[in-house]
Scaffold this motif. Structure first.
Motif, PDB file in Angstrom:
ATOM      1  N   ASN A 239      82.710  35.327 -48.780  1.00  0.00           N
ATOM      2  CA  ASN A 239      82.851  34.010 -49.413  1.00  0.00           C
ATOM      3  C   ASN A 239      82.392  32.891 -48.488  1.00  0.00           C
ATOM      4  OD1 ASN A 239      83.862  34.567 -52.030  1.00  0.00           O
ATOM      5  ND2 ASN A 239      85.865  35.044 -51.176  1.00  0.00           N
ATOM      6  N   LYS A 242      78.552  32.822 -48.618  1.00  0.00           N
ATOM      7  CA  LYS A 242      78.128  32.220 -49.892  1.00  0.00           C
ATOM      8  C   LYS A 242      78.228  30.700 -49.827  1.00  0.00           C
ATOM      9  CE  LYS A 242      79.719  36.116 -52.703  1.00  0.00           C
ATOM     10  NZ  LYS A 242      80.824  36.570 -53.590  1.00  0.00           N
ATOM     11  N   ALA A 243      79.343  30.206 -49.235  1.00  0.00           N
ATOM     12  CA  ALA A 243      79.532  28.755 -49.127  1.00  0.00           C
ATOM     13  C   ALA A 243      78.465  28.136 -48.233  1.00  0.00           C
ATOM     14  CB  ALA A 243      80.928  28.449 -48.583  1.00  0.00           C
ATOM     15  N   ARG A 245      75.370  29.253 -47.867  1.00  0.00           N
ATOM     16  CA  ARG A 245      74.130  29.215 -48.666  1.00  0.00           C
ATOM     17  C   ARG A 245      74.167  28.072 -49.675  1.00  0.00           C
ATOM     18  NH1 ARG A 245      74.936  35.034 -48.504  1.00  0.00           N
ATOM     19  NH2 ARG A 245      73.313  36.012 -47.229  1.00  0.00           N
ATOM     20  N   ARG A 246      75.333  27.930 -50.366  1.00  0.00           N
ATOM     21  CA  ARG A 246      75.432  26.878 -51.386  1.00  0.00           C
ATOM     22  C   ARG A 246      75.417  25.475 -50.779  1.00  0.00           C
ATOM     23  NH1 ARG A 246      80.194  30.303 -54.326  1.00  0.00           N
ATOM     24  NH2 ARG A 246      78.842  31.619 -55.629  1.00  0.00           N
ATOM     25  N   SER A 247      75.720  25.375 -49.487  1.00  0.00           N
ATOM     26  CA  SER A 247      75.731  24.070 -48.806  1.00  0.00           C
ATOM     27  C   SER A 247      74.408  23.786 -48.112  1.00  0.00           C
ATOM     28  CB  SER A 247      76.869  24.023 -47.783  1.00  0.00           C
ATOM     29  OG  SER A 247      78.110  24.304 -48.396  1.00  0.00           O
ATOM     30  N   ILE A 256      81.101  22.762 -45.560  1.00  0.00           N
ATOM     31  CA  ILE A 256      81.019  23.791 -46.615  1.00  0.00           C
ATOM     32  C   ILE A 256      82.325  23.909 -47.395  1.00  0.00           C
ATOM     33  CG2 ILE A 256      79.393  25.088 -45.174  1.00  0.00           C
ATOM     34  CD1 ILE A 256      81.640  27.169 -44.764  1.00  0.00           C
ATOM     35  N   ASN A 259      82.661  24.236 -51.190  1.00  0.00           N
ATOM     36  CA  ASN A 259      82.080  25.442 -51.799  1.00  0.00           C
ATOM     37  C   ASN A 259      82.899  26.705 -51.508  1.00  0.00           C
ATOM     38  OD1 ASN A 259      79.656  24.381 -53.074  1.00  0.00           O
ATOM     39  ND2 ASN A 259      78.954  23.917 -50.988  1.00  0.00           N
TER      40      ASN A 259
END
Length: 608
Positions: A239, A242-243, A245-247, A256, A259
């Motif tokens: 997780n 993923k945060a 990448r999304r940031s 982050i 996210n």
């Protein structure tokens, strides 16, 4: 005249002397002889050691309480850090203190409004809880600091255990995470923590801390940032990546945070708020409660034979709650003994001295207690046909006990003074796991000393009755429901296929409303056989000294008609077990229930 008076006085004095001697001798004779129990006779040979006083049992109860864990867990999950809290703490002063904490910490401690709100919320609502936590920390923090120092883990991470478990080694989350560091079953196995029917090392302070330290070290090699290590401990490294990448590739927690999963968004701020309250508790009038047990005041020894906490408490004159506090990894209040493995017992040093000085007598007492078994109820049936039983003096009936939150088989067996093996046998349990809400059968001891030997024969009971008894026993075994403990990778479909049943039947038998089942849950697989054969009642007929015919008439005349209100944890199966002869189908028919769904507070009609 004078001679006569002197003679009279001498006679009176002699008679008084004789009376006094008689009285003294009679007092000596009346004094009863006090007989010592085997336990007292063993303890009377002990060499006494007065190194330290006994711990305060009320404080011990406080240490093992779960209420702080429940309160803090609820706060961390529900507090809205965006809502301003009215509490006296100037913002500028808070900024200065956070900056001072940041300067001596490898963490990136920055002021923000959400952190201020969280600190103020703890100060407003949890000052008393933190006072108790600080008393607990005097026992646990030295253990954490020693392990972290060996692995170059920041010592401040010790405050994370407050957020995770409120320093309670017996804490269990809704998801099954256990112990001071809240390891899940799979993660505990991954880090070589022993988990079996007797032992759960996730609750062992030293071993679980070593595993947590190992985890922190490995995660720092991955993220190279201690805040991200904390975030990964809560939600998993997946997780966190993923945060990131999304940031857009940001690698700082505060960048982050939005996210991350919602719980993790409040996790690191809760860690900082806890650190602040521990660092500045004096400034806020938080006075730590008295800690009567500290880690350096305890020591360990290897146990050479299986022992129960009750035996240890009786022998060493200490409360069981203290043994539970110092040895939380033993699930059933029993220190087991496995060949080729070591099992340690942690005790206060003065109790260690008493134990080591008197090992021979202690193990002799344990051997003696292992021979004391619960007398099987069937023992009463192995008497000659001409021995008459007095039913009013014999208690061979089952009692019923519904498993509550926090129960385990060892504690239940101890409560009813029965053997653990017997308890498992009566309830057809293959392991020591027992489901919440399950109703257990518990049989009382038969006092054979109270069986009166009367030469009157019991009518109509011959050799055929013995065969009938054997048949009844066989039928009882068939009627016992088959059970299965959910293992890793199981689901309702695979279990139904394995036992030749359907998912619908499994859900009905176990009162399940969805297809989700927890690891380690005990499922009822086979249906109960409802028919009551004539031979199954022979045992009761013999014990009550009545003919089988009259027994059947009496049983047939007894009818049940009452209301039952469904309690939390009930299922149709557990309710049917409360009423002998009543089946799940009966309850559904009497109450117009088409499926197995019942809710707490629902009224059921029982007609038997």
């Amino acid at each position: 005249m004078i001679v006569r008076k002197i003679s009279l006085i001498v006679g009176v004095l002699c008679s008084m002397s004789m009376f006094a001697q008689q009285s003294a001798s009679s007092e000596v004779e009346v004094k009863p002889e006090v007989k010592l129990s085997y336990l007292d006779s063993v303890k009377s040979t002990f060499k006494k050691n007065d190194v330290a006083a006994k711990a305060d049992s009320l404080w011990m109860k406080e240490l093992t309480s779960l209420d702080i864990y429940d309160d803090l867990s609820k706060d961390i999950q529900t507090i809205n850090s965006d809502v301003t809290v009215d509490q006296e703490l100037p913002t500028e002063l808070l900024k200065q203190r956070l900056q001072a904490m940041n300067e001596k910490s490898p963490f990136n401690i920055e002021y923000n409004q959400g952190l201020e709100n969280l600190i103020k919320s703890f100060l407003k609502n949890r000052k008393k809880s933190f006072s108790r936590l600080m008393a607990l920390s005097e026992y646990y923090f030295p253990i954490f600091e020693e392990s972290f120092a060996k692995n170059n883990v920041p010592l401040e991470i010790k405050y994370l255990a407050v957020v995770e478990s409120a320093l309670n080694p017996k804490a269990v989350s809704k998801m099954g995470a256990t112990g001071l560091w809240q390891f899940m079953y799979g993660t505990g196995k991954q880090y070589a923590l022993k988990i079996d029917s007797y032992v759960d090392e996730r609750s062992d302070p030293m071993k679980s801390t070593a595993a947590a330290s190992d985890y922190f070290t490995k995660m720092f090699e991955v993220f190279n940032d201690w805040e991200l290590v904390l975030a990964s401990y809560n939600s998993g490294p997946g997780n966190v990546t993923k945060a990131i990448r999304r940031s857009g590739g940001q690698t700082k927690y505060w960048d982050i945070r939005s996210n991350l999963p919602k719980e993790t968004q409040g996790y690191v701020p809760a860690f900082y708020a806890t650190m602040y309250l521990f660092e500045y508790h004096k400034e806020h009038g938080i006075n730590p409660e008295r800690a009567v047990v500290k880690n350096f005041e305890t020591d360990t020894l290897n146990i050479k034979k299986e022992m129960t906490f009750k035996q240890i408490a009786d022998l060493l004159d200490m409360p069981q709650s203290q043994i539970q506090l110092l040895n939380p990894s033993y699930k059933l209040n029993v220190v087991p003994f496995y060949q080729g493995e070591q099992h340690c017992l942690r005790l206060p040093k003065d109790k260690i001295a008493t134990f080591v000085s008197n090992e021979k007598q202690i193990y002799a007492y344990v051997d003696y207690m292992s021979t004391v078994r619960t007398i099987p109820a069937k023992l009463a049936l192995k008497v000659a046909p001409k021995v008459k039983l007095q039913p009013q003096k014999t208690n061979s009936d089952f009692q019923f006990y519904e498993v509550q939150k926090g129960d385990n088989l060892g504690a239940i067996a101890e409560k009813y003074d029965v053997n653990l093996a017997d308890l498992k046998k009566w309830n057809n349990l293959k392991s020591n796991n027992v489901a919440l809400g399950r109703t257990l059968k518990i049989k009382s001891d038969v006092d054979t000393s109270k069986i009166s030997k009367d030469v009157k024969a019991i009518p109509a009971i011959e050799k055929k009755s013995e065969e009938a008894i054997a048949t009844a026993d066989d039928k009882e075994k068939v009627a016992t429901p088959q059970e299965y403990v959910v293992a890793a990778g199981d689901n309702l479909g695979s279990i139904a296929k394995k036992f030749g049943t359907t998912i619908a039947e499994l859900k009905e038998l176990n009162g399940l409303t969805s297809n989700n089942i927890g690891l380690g849950k005990t499922l009822v697989i086979s249906k109960e056989v409802p028919a009551i054969e004539e031979t199954a009642n022979v045992n009761t007929a013999i014990a009550s000294n009545v003919s089988i015919e009259s027994f059947k008439k009496g049983a047939a005349s007894k009818k049940i008609s009452e209301d039952y209100y469904v309690k939390k944890g009930d299922s149709l199966y557990s309710i049917s077990k409360k009423y002998p002869g009543v089946t799940i189908s009966d309850i559904k028919k009497w109450n117009g229930i088409k499926d197995g769904d019942i809710k707490p507070g629902m009224k059921l009609k029982i007609n038997g």
